[in-house]
Motif scaffolding. Structure first.
Motif, PDB file in Angstrom:
ATOM      1  N   MET A 157       9.874 -16.097  23.133  1.00 42.19           N
ATOM      2  CA  MET A 157       9.057 -14.967  22.703  1.00 42.19           C
ATOM      3  C   MET A 157       9.381 -14.526  21.277  1.00 42.19           C
ATOM      4  SD  MET A 157       9.107 -12.855  26.330  1.00 42.19           S
ATOM      5  CE  MET A 157       7.434 -12.236  26.365  1.00 42.19           C
ATOM      6  N   GLN A 158      10.402 -15.099  20.700  1.00 37.01           N
ATOM      7  CA  GLN A 158      10.847 -14.707  19.367  1.00 37.01           C
ATOM      8  C   GLN A 158       9.745 -14.838  18.321  1.00 37.01           C
ATOM      9  OE1 GLN A 158      13.934 -17.181  17.675  1.00 37.01           O
ATOM     10  NE2 GLN A 158      14.613 -15.572  16.270  1.00 37.01           N
ATOM     11  N   GLU A 159       9.021 -15.952  18.353  1.00 38.63           N
ATOM     12  CA  GLU A 159       7.990 -16.191  17.344  1.00 38.63           C
ATOM     13  C   GLU A 159       6.915 -15.110  17.373  1.00 38.63           C
ATOM     14  OE1 GLU A 159       4.708 -19.652  16.132  1.00 38.63           O
ATOM     15  OE2 GLU A 159       6.321 -20.105  17.549  1.00 38.63           O
ATOM     16  N   ASP A 160       6.464 -14.747  18.566  1.00 43.16           N
ATOM     17  CA  ASP A 160       5.441 -13.703  18.678  1.00 43.16           C
ATOM     18  C   ASP A 160       5.986 -12.333  18.289  1.00 43.16           C
ATOM     19  OD1 ASP A 160       3.213 -15.252  19.536  1.00 43.16           O
ATOM     20  OD2 ASP A 160       4.103 -15.399  21.527  1.00 43.16           O
ATOM     21  N   MET A 161       7.241 -12.071  18.611  1.00 43.54           N
ATOM     22  CA  MET A 161       7.853 -10.807  18.218  1.00 43.54           C
ATOM     23  C   MET A 161       7.938 -10.704  16.691  1.00 43.54           C
ATOM     24  SD  MET A 161      10.840 -10.491  21.123  1.00 43.54           S
ATOM     25  CE  MET A 161      11.382  -8.854  20.628  1.00 43.54           C
ATOM     26  N   LYS A 162       8.305 -11.787  16.046  1.00 44.37           N
ATOM     27  CA  LYS A 162       8.397 -11.776  14.592  1.00 44.37           C
ATOM     28  C   LYS A 162       7.013 -11.642  13.947  1.00 44.37           C
ATOM     29  CE  LYS A 162      11.362 -14.292  12.377  1.00 44.37           C
ATOM     30  NZ  LYS A 162      12.130 -15.433  11.854  1.00 44.37           N
ATOM     31  N   GLU A 163       6.013 -12.205  14.591  1.00 43.75           N
ATOM     32  CA  GLU A 163       4.655 -12.090  14.044  1.00 43.75           C
ATOM     33  C   GLU A 163       4.172 -10.643  14.042  1.00 43.75           C
ATOM     34  OE1 GLU A 163       0.067 -13.667  14.765  1.00 43.75           O
ATOM     35  OE2 GLU A 163       1.692 -14.428  16.033  1.00 43.75           O
ATOM     36  N   VAL A 164       4.327  -9.943  15.170  1.00 37.28           N
ATOM     37  CA  VAL A 164       3.867  -8.552  15.200  1.00 37.28           C
ATOM     38  C   VAL A 164       4.750  -7.681  14.309  1.00 37.28           C
ATOM     39  CG1 VAL A 164       2.726  -8.720  17.441  1.00 37.28           C
ATOM     40  CG2 VAL A 164       5.127  -8.092  17.358  1.00 37.28           C
ATOM     41  N   ALA A 165       6.020  -8.045  14.174  1.00 32.49           N
ATOM     42  CA  ALA A 165       6.901  -7.309  13.257  1.00 32.49           C
ATOM     43  C   ALA A 165       6.430  -7.474  11.819  1.00 32.49           C
ATOM     44  CB  ALA A 165       8.342  -7.794  13.403  1.00 32.49           C
ATOM     45  N   GLN A 166       5.994  -8.678  11.460  1.00 34.15           N
ATOM     46  CA  GLN A 166       5.517  -8.911  10.094  1.00 34.15           C
ATOM     47  C   GLN A 166       4.257  -8.110   9.803  1.00 34.15           C
ATOM     48  OE1 GLN A 166       7.093 -10.985   7.522  1.00 34.15           O
ATOM     49  NE2 GLN A 166       5.745  -9.496   6.528  1.00 34.15           N
ATOM     50  N   PHE A 167       3.359  -8.016  10.765  1.00 31.20           N
ATOM     51  CA  PHE A 167       2.169  -7.184  10.580  1.00 31.20           C
ATOM     52  C   PHE A 167       2.569  -5.729  10.358  1.00 31.20           C
ATOM     53  CE2 PHE A 167      -0.353 -10.634  12.606  1.00 31.20           C
ATOM     54  CZ  PHE A 167      -1.381 -10.702  11.678  1.00 31.20           C
TER      55      PHE A 167
END
Length: 353
Positions: A157-167
């Protein structure tokens, strides 16, 4: 500890008040004591004031801990540290008159570092030296890292967590630049990402990027058990951008009079009229509902959505303005009976204003 995910309003209300909210408050108390040790007086005041003023954010985020099963305590520890970073950095941006995009990106890199255990720490204050917070921000990041790497589902789930964090980071940068640049930057940002939600308006998408709800939902499920990448993506897309857009638009709704007085950007002002606002919030709600119904524990997620209406529309700022009260009643209807239940039991959600 009861690890069953609650599926009705009363269960959520009782368990959050007894389980998750007290734990979040204790962590905040601990972080405030750490913040009080910051050597620089101004930075110390900003850090401790932020915790006192933004307690509401961590209390709300703690409720998603009801998804974390036996790992609820670890989830809340992570969430409070991560949200404390968000709120602390928001204060640092608000108190900075330079409006330097590079500076805003540098300090917010802490949010990405928090999700990347084992990586070197970024130089968060490279654009505002000398700046000594006594290691406060790095301490928060370290706590996030040490906690989240123990979550069984984090790897997938790390990749998706980092994506929403970047937004979220991008929004924070564009939100805090010079006033003349905010609107064009956010409009361009939407055009760049329009494929994610083509039926949204640019200011609704901005709201969709400005919430941490999706990240915390992912973290709670990661804390509970291993999840596939496909499940992670489904959870992310249910919360981002539709439910998060609804969340932050309600936040801006209650702040509209205050923002107007202070000449601050408020996204509700871009609607043509009050009818347009209510109609579009209804659309945000319906899109979020469609996606949330496909998630595991769908009843819980739908109740979280409905609870957002109660949390925000019960705010004292609404009561102070007759027109806002009228609009709030119309919006509350969108949440249905569960929203009204939360609204009339709003003692748990008392928000500091």
């Amino acid at each position: 500890m009861n690890t069953t995910v609650p599926s009705n309003s009363l269960q959520i209300l009782l368990r959050a008040s007894k389980e998750t909210i007290p734990k979040a408050r204790q962590h905040l108390k601990d972080w405030k004591q750490i913040g009080e040790q910051i050597p620089d007086e101004e930075i110390r005041q900003q850090a401790t004031w932020t915790i006192s003023d933004k307690t509401f954010h961590c209390e709300g985020g703690s409720i998603l801990g009801l998804l974390a099963g036996d790992n609820q305590d670890a989830y809340i520890k992570f969430m409070v540290a991560y949200q404390s970073i968000c709120d602390y950095l928001d204060t640092l941006c608000d108190k900075n008159d330079a409006h330097n995009q590079d500076d805003f990106r540098s300090i917010h890199h802490a949010l990405l570092d928090s999700l990347t255990p084992g990586e070197p720490f970024y130089d968060y204050y490279e654009h505002r030296k000398p700046f000594d917070d006594g290691g406060y921000l790095q301490n928060l990041v370290t706590t996030c890292r040490q906690t989240i790497e123990t979550f069984p589902g984090f790897a997938n789930m790390q990749e998706d967590m980092k994506e929403v964090a970047q937004f979220y980071i991008d929004f924070q940068v564009y939100k805090h630049v010079e006033k003349s640049l905010r609107e064009p930057l956010l409009m361009h940002y939407y055009e760049t990402n329009k494929h994610l939600a083509p039926s949204m308006r640019w200011y609704e998408f901005a709201c969709g990027t400005a919430s941490t709800l999706g990240l915390y939902c992912l973290a709670a499920y990661a804390a509970k058990s291993i999840r596939t990448k496909e499940e992670s993506k489904q959870i992310k897309e249910a919360y981002f951008p539709w439910l998060q857009g609804l969340h932050i638009m309600l936040d801006y709704f209650i702040d509209q009079e205050e923002d107007r007085a202070e000449d601050e950007m408020n996204f509700t002002s871009y609607y043509e009229n009050r009818e347009d606002l209510i109609q579009r919030v209804n659309i945000l709600d319906k899109e979020a509902t469609t996606k949330l119904k496909k998630l595991p524990d769908a009843s819980f997620h739908l109740l979280i959505k409905r609870g957002l209406y109660a949390i925000y529309l019960a705010d004292s700022k609404v009561k102070a303005h007759p027109q806002m009260q009228k609009d709030a009643k119309a919006l509350l209807k969108l949440g249905g009976m569960p929203a009204k239940f939360f609204y009339y039991n709003r003692w748990m959600f008392k928000r500091k204003t």
